[in-house]
Scaffold this motif. Structure first.
Motif, PDB file in Angstrom:
ATOM      1  N   ASP A 129      93.707  41.477  -8.388  1.00  0.00           N
ATOM      2  CA  ASP A 129      92.883  42.475  -7.702  1.00  0.00           C
ATOM      3  C   ASP A 129      92.721  42.128  -6.227  1.00  0.00           C
ATOM      4  O   ASP A 129      92.694  43.017  -5.367  1.00  0.00           O
ATOM      5  CB  ASP A 129      91.500  42.574  -8.356  1.00  0.00           C
ATOM      6  CG  ASP A 129      91.541  43.295  -9.694  1.00  0.00           C
ATOM      7  OD1 ASP A 129      92.520  44.030  -9.941  1.00  0.00           O
ATOM      8  OD2 ASP A 129      90.602  43.132 -10.489  1.00  0.00           O
ATOM      9  N   LEU A 130      92.598  40.836  -5.917  1.00  0.00           N
ATOM     10  CA  LEU A 130      92.464  40.418  -4.521  1.00  0.00           C
ATOM     11  C   LEU A 130      93.724  40.757  -3.734  1.00  0.00           C
ATOM     12  O   LEU A 130      93.660  41.286  -2.621  1.00  0.00           O
ATOM     13  CB  LEU A 130      92.182  38.916  -4.452  1.00  0.00           C
ATOM     14  CG  LEU A 130      92.054  38.308  -3.056  1.00  0.00           C
ATOM     15  CD1 LEU A 130      90.915  38.954  -2.284  1.00  0.00           C
ATOM     16  CD2 LEU A 130      91.863  36.799  -3.143  1.00  0.00           C
ATOM     17  N   LYS A 131      94.869  40.479  -4.319  1.00  0.00           N
ATOM     18  CA  LYS A 131      96.144  40.780  -3.658  1.00  0.00           C
ATOM     19  C   LYS A 131      96.284  42.274  -3.416  1.00  0.00           C
ATOM     20  O   LYS A 131      96.712  42.715  -2.338  1.00  0.00           O
ATOM     21  CB  LYS A 131      97.303  40.269  -4.513  1.00  0.00           C
ATOM     22  CG  LYS A 131      98.668  40.482  -3.887  1.00  0.00           C
ATOM     23  CD  LYS A 131      99.774  39.897  -4.756  1.00  0.00           C
ATOM     24  CE  LYS A 131     101.149  40.107  -4.130  1.00  0.00           C
ATOM     25  NZ  LYS A 131     102.227  39.542  -4.980  1.00  0.00           N
ATOM     26  N   ALA A 132      95.908  43.092  -4.396  1.00  0.00           N
ATOM     27  CA  ALA A 132      96.011  44.550  -4.258  1.00  0.00           C
ATOM     28  C   ALA A 132      95.075  45.061  -3.172  1.00  0.00           C
ATOM     29  O   ALA A 132      95.433  45.963  -2.404  1.00  0.00           O
ATOM     30  CB  ALA A 132      95.695  45.220  -5.588  1.00  0.00           C
ATOM     31  N   SER A 133      93.877  44.491  -3.078  1.00  0.00           N
ATOM     32  CA  SER A 133      92.917  44.923  -2.075  1.00  0.00           C
ATOM     33  C   SER A 133      93.404  44.586  -0.666  1.00  0.00           C
ATOM     34  O   SER A 133      93.281  45.399   0.258  1.00  0.00           O
ATOM     35  CB  SER A 133      91.562  44.257  -2.331  1.00  0.00           C
ATOM     36  OG  SER A 133      90.618  44.631  -1.355  1.00  0.00           O
ATOM     37  N   ILE A 134      93.963  43.392  -0.492  1.00  0.00           N
ATOM     38  CA  ILE A 134      94.503  43.001   0.813  1.00  0.00           C
ATOM     39  C   ILE A 134      95.643  43.939   1.207  1.00  0.00           C
ATOM     40  O   ILE A 134      95.737  44.380   2.356  1.00  0.00           O
ATOM     41  CB  ILE A 134      94.978  41.541   0.770  1.00  0.00           C
ATOM     42  CG1 ILE A 134      93.766  40.606   0.682  1.00  0.00           C
ATOM     43  CG2 ILE A 134      95.809  41.197   2.000  1.00  0.00           C
ATOM     44  CD1 ILE A 134      94.122  39.161   0.432  1.00  0.00           C
ATOM     45  N   SER A 135      96.485  44.266   0.249  1.00  0.00           N
ATOM     46  CA  SER A 135      97.599  45.187   0.533  1.00  0.00           C
ATOM     47  C   SER A 135      97.090  46.556   0.947  1.00  0.00           C
ATOM     48  O   SER A 135      97.663  47.208   1.829  1.00  0.00           O
ATOM     49  CB  SER A 135      98.502  45.317  -0.700  1.00  0.00           C
ATOM     50  OG  SER A 135      99.137  44.088  -0.988  1.00  0.00           O
ATOM     51  N   GLU A 136      96.003  47.008   0.325  1.00  0.00           N
ATOM     52  CA  GLU A 136      95.432  48.307   0.673  1.00  0.00           C
ATOM     53  C   GLU A 136      94.959  48.333   2.117  1.00  0.00           C
ATOM     54  O   GLU A 136      95.187  49.305   2.848  1.00  0.00           O
ATOM     55  CB  GLU A 136      94.263  48.633  -0.263  1.00  0.00           C
ATOM     56  CG  GLU A 136      93.619  49.994   0.015  1.00  0.00           C
ATOM     57  CD  GLU A 136      92.410  50.255  -0.871  1.00  0.00           C
ATOM     58  OE1 GLU A 136      91.883  51.382  -0.801  1.00  0.00           O
ATOM     59  OE2 GLU A 136      91.985  49.348  -1.601  1.00  0.00           O
ATOM     60  N   ILE A 137      94.309  47.256   2.547  1.00  0.00           N
ATOM     61  CA  ILE A 137      93.835  47.183   3.926  1.00  0.00           C
ATOM     62  C   ILE A 137      95.017  47.121   4.888  1.00  0.00           C
ATOM     63  O   ILE A 137      95.036  47.813   5.910  1.00  0.00           O
ATOM     64  CB  ILE A 137      92.922  45.957   4.106  1.00  0.00           C
ATOM     65  CG1 ILE A 137      91.668  46.108   3.240  1.00  0.00           C
ATOM     66  CG2 ILE A 137      92.512  45.799   5.571  1.00  0.00           C
ATOM     67  CD1 ILE A 137      90.851  44.843   3.128  1.00  0.00           C
ATOM     68  N   ASP A 138      96.021  46.304   4.570  1.00  0.00           N
ATOM     69  CA  ASP A 138      97.201  46.227   5.422  1.00  0.00           C
ATOM     70  C   ASP A 138      97.908  47.572   5.509  1.00  0.00           C
ATOM     71  O   ASP A 138      98.383  47.983   6.572  1.00  0.00           O
ATOM     72  CB  ASP A 138      98.165  45.163   4.886  1.00  0.00           C
ATOM     73  CG  ASP A 138      97.630  43.751   5.060  1.00  0.00           C
ATOM     74  OD1 ASP A 138      96.681  43.561   5.843  1.00  0.00           O
ATOM     75  OD2 ASP A 138      98.158  42.831   4.399  1.00  0.00           O
TER      76      ASP A 138
END
Length: 222
Positions: A129-138
């Motif tokens: 979930d953390l990886k997906a959230s960072i990708s969303e912001i990027d």
């Protein structure tokens, strides 16, 4: 799903949301160590049995709260480039700080992330979930840069990582006496330094309003 089952699921969803919101409030105010099951029960106004029906352990509660936080929609204003690239990039970075990072919810998330550094089970639960959230912001930035080479894309993501580290660090520095005014001054100075680096990656695309084709020399702009 019949009507009765649907109502029960809705009731359960409301209960989980209430518990997660109470956990966020406790984490932001008290920190991870002081956020006990009993404290969350008191804050949420639910019974201990009700909480443990949904979250049998503190680890389960924290992992679910982290997922709840990381799955939030990225509520940023429409920040399409509408002038110089400097103003649009700066606005998008400030929006990440004002709307996402400098919030009670992110402070709570930070408490969980710090705990997960040494809690390998918790880390494994929230990593995806953390990886997906960072990708969303990027990904919020990528549409403003078109036709990037692999090197340019990598450079852009490195800048986003540096920005994320700086903003997280500013929150932590509050524990060491950094005032809100000084915090904002550091942020503004950081943007003075980093915005030109964002512009340098692809200045033509960065200057072009989203949805418009970049102008090339010799083209008619009428």
């Amino acid at each position: 799903m019949n009507q009765a089952a649907g109502k029960q699921e809705l009731k359960s969803e409301r209960a989980r949301r209430t518990i997660c919101e109470a956990t966020i409030a406790c984490l932001a105010e008290r920190g991870y160590a002081e956020t006990s099951i009993n404290r969350v029960v008191e804050t949420a106004g639910v019974s201990k049995g009700a909480l443990q029906h949904h979250y049998p352990s503190k680890e389960e509660l924290m992992a679910s709260t982290a997922s709840y936080l990381l799955e939030r929609p990225l509520r940023l204003a429409d920040l399409s480039a509408d002038g110089t690239s400097k103003s649009s990039v700066r606005k998008r970075l400030l929006a990440i700080w004002d709307n996402l990072t400098n919030t009670e919810a992110y402070l709570a998330l930070l408490e969980i992330l710090i705990a997960a550094r040494t809690d390998k089970i918790l880390h494994a639960r929230i990593a995806a979930d953390l990886k997906a959230s960072i990708s969303e912001i990027d990904d919020h930035f990528l549409p403003h840069y078109r036709d990037l080479s692999a090197a340019q894309r990598n450079d852009l993501l490195l800048l986003m990582t540096a920005n994320r580290c700086l903003m997280r660090g500013l929150l932590i520095e509050e524990n060491y006496g950094l005032s809100k005014a000084r915090q904002r001054a550091v942020l503004e100075r950081w943007l003075d330094l980093v915005v030109p680096a964002f512009e340098h990656i692809d200045p033509v695309s960065a200057d072009t309003p989203t949805g418009s084709a970049p102008h090339r020399p010799g083209e008619d702009q009428t």
